[in-house]
Scaffold this active site. Structure first.
Site, PDB file in Angstrom:
ATOM      1  N   LYS A 196      16.381  -2.698  36.685  1.00  0.00           N
ATOM      2  CA  LYS A 196      15.630  -2.220  37.852  1.00  0.00           C
ATOM      3  C   LYS A 196      15.486  -3.276  38.945  1.00  0.00           C
ATOM      4  CE  LYS A 196      13.381   1.834  36.177  1.00  0.00           C
ATOM      5  NZ  LYS A 196      13.629   1.846  34.703  1.00  0.00           N
TER       6      LYS A 196
ATOM      7  N   GLU B 132       6.146   3.984  43.164  1.00  0.00           N
ATOM      8  CA  GLU B 132       5.590   4.791  42.085  1.00  0.00           C
ATOM      9  C   GLU B 132       6.089   4.195  40.782  1.00  0.00           C
ATOM     10  OE1 GLU B 132       8.462   5.500  43.514  1.00  0.00           O
ATOM     11  OE2 GLU B 132       9.685   5.693  41.711  1.00  0.00           O
TER      12      GLU B 132
ATOM     13  N   SER C 151      20.845  -1.202  29.316  1.00  0.00           N
ATOM     14  CA  SER C 151      20.036  -1.210  30.545  1.00  0.00           C
ATOM     15  C   SER C 151      18.763  -2.051  30.460  1.00  0.00           C
ATOM     16  CB  SER C 151      19.693   0.221  30.955  1.00  0.00           C
ATOM     17  OG  SER C 151      19.036   0.902  29.908  1.00  0.00           O
TER      18      SER C 151
HETATM   19  C1  PLP Z   1      13.982   3.033  34.000  1.00  0.00           C
HETATM   20  C2  PLP Z   1      14.957   2.768  32.931  1.00  0.00           C
HETATM   21  C3  PLP Z   1      16.028   3.643  32.646  1.00  0.00           C
HETATM   22  C4  PLP Z   1      16.208   4.964  33.349  1.00  0.00           C
HETATM   23  O1  PLP Z   1      16.391   4.920  34.723  1.00  0.00           O
HETATM   24  P1  PLP Z   1      17.797   5.123  35.423  1.00  0.00           P
HETATM   25  O2  PLP Z   1      17.472   5.175  36.866  1.00  0.00           O
HETATM   26  O3  PLP Z   1      18.384   6.422  34.921  1.00  0.00           O
HETATM   27  O4  PLP Z   1      18.651   3.979  35.055  1.00  0.00           O
HETATM   28  C5  PLP Z   1      16.935   3.295  31.673  1.00  0.00           C
HETATM   29  N1  PLP Z   1      16.804   2.140  30.968  1.00  0.00           N
HETATM   30  C6  PLP Z   1      15.795   1.281  31.198  1.00  0.00           C
HETATM   31  C7  PLP Z   1      15.713   0.039  30.387  1.00  0.00           C
HETATM   32  C8  PLP Z   1      14.837   1.563  32.174  1.00  0.00           C
HETATM   33  O5  PLP Z   1      13.826   0.693  32.389  1.00  0.00           O
END
Ligand code: PLP
Length: 390
Positions: A88, A110, A376
């Site tokens: 993020k 948000e 992610s």
């Molecule tokens: C917020 C988040 C997501 C989901 O958000 P996307 O916008 O679809 O990437 C996925 N993995 C993690 C670790 C997150 O913090």
């Protein structure tokens, strides 16, 4: 190529479905972005912070034990190693530099689980900007550690007591604030969602993931992968890793949504599989809704996937056949998390664990493939949930 139309549509999806008062602000945002995106000074500043503050490039790690177990060659793109523990920050950093260019002094955002809120509070501290975060009262209770993090970094948290007191309602309040204070305030949206130009901006700031991964796999294997896999909430990490592979037709792009307690249970967040076109938070997307068009509550064990919509570009890629999408249950995601921890010594976020769980499916993936999976985020934030179930 891959750019939205002038009014912000990817195929049938996207657009600017917002009150008139916000249209000038959205137009200004796009104009500013178009001016700075090729400006060497802006690029250099963004690169500087991505490298020295976030820690990029993130490694592309060949997961040897997991590969053996799954009978594939699996590479993990380690976004969990970024500062603040997820992808993020790539987006919040890009957007705050843009806000500075526009002369804004205040940032709002948000947040649901608090991950986007923390990434926003972090860059606001870095840039010395006032930071106001909208968060559902329910989420404030559930995510107290992230609330403390944001507060420590100087952000003000606004508790939202309307509706289901969660992310959907916090987003509505943030939009209301923006309408009132748009003069000095930039709204940082946390996924590839919302009115044009946000889906475009967020995707482009996140596309650093796939840009690096493509170069790294060519360095390490001298060939492109058979497939790239990512979990899908709103779509930002998925589009981030997919973007630079979209034109490589030999590379399968695979997105994994949250099937929660099952796709037939009404307790899921699989907007691509089960949604219908509808307007949510400023754009037309695939949205979970009942027969009267009322937004349904989403459910997933992972807060980051727990949203009843998905951004316009992924809707378009799915409809055009370029993106394959599948859904993974809470139970399988927890299993995927446990397996990676045991095999590789990496605790993944529960969001990411949905993508990990798909690796066991030979019917979908075949055998002996080379796969890049977008890791992610890290799972420290989910330890309480994980230990309850495992
Ligand atoms: C917020 C988040 C997501 C989901 O958000 P996307 O916008 O679809 O990437 C996925 N993995 C993690 C670790 C997150 O913090």
């Amino acid at each position: 190529m891959h750019e939205p139309s002038k009014d912000g549509f990817f195929g049938n999806y996207g657009g600017m479905f917002v009150p008139d008062t916000l249209i000038p602000a959205l137009n200004d945002l796009l104009t500013c972005y178009n001016t700075v995106k090729d400006d060497p000074e802006f690029i250099q500043e963004l690169d500087y912070y991505l490298h020295h503050f976030v820690g990029r490039p993130s490694p592309l790690y060949r997961a040897k034990n997991l590969s053996e177990k799954c009978n594939h060659t699996i590479y993990l793109k380690r976004e969990d190693l970024n500062h603040t523990g997820a992808h993020k920050i790539n987006n919040t950093l890009g957007q705050i530099l843009l806000a500075k260019k526009m002369g804004k002094s205040r940032i709002i955002a948000e947040t649901g689980a608090g991950q986007h809120g923390v990434a926003t509070a972090t860059v606001c501290a870095l840039m010395g900007m006032q930071c106001d975060i909208y968060m559902g009262a329910e989420d404030i209770e559930r995510q107290s550690l992230n609330v403390k993090r944001m507060t420590l970094m100087g952000a003000s948290i606004h508790s939202v007591n309307t509706g289901s007191k969660t992310l959907k309602d916090a987003t509505t309040e943030a939009i209301r604030d923006w309408m009132q204070y748009v003069e000095n305030t930039h709204y940082i949206i946390g996924s590839a969602l919302g009115p044009h130009p946000y889906p475009l901006l967020v995707r482009n700031f996140q596309s650093i993931i796939g840009k690096e991964a493509r170069r790294q796999i060519l360095d390490q294997e001298q060939t492109l992968p058979d497939a790239v896999i990512a979990c899908i909430g709103g779509g930002s990490n998925a589009l981030g890793i997919f973007h630079h592979f979209i034109d490589d037709n030999s590379v399968r792009l695979i997105g994994v949504e949250a099937a929660g307690e099952g796709l037939d249970s009404n307790m899921h967040a699989a907007s691509l599989s089960k949604g219908k076109p509808g307007v949510l938070h400023g754009s037309l997307n695939s949205v979970l809704q009942d027969e009267n068009g009322q937004i349904q509550l989403a459910h997933s064990i992972s807060a980051g996937l727990d949203y009843p919509g998905v951004g316009p570009e992924l809707c378009y890629l799915k409809e055009s056949g370029r993106l394959e999408s599948y859904a993974i249950s809470n139970k399988d995601a927890l299993h995927g998390c446990k397996e990676l921890a045991e095999l590789e010594g990496i605790i993944a976020a529960l969001e990411t664990s949905h993508a990990l769980a798909l690796l066991a499916d030979k019917k979908i993936l075949g055998e002996n493939k080379m796969i890049i999976l977008c890791l992610s985020g890290r799972g420290d934030k989910d330890m309480e949930t994980i230990s309850q179930y495992v």
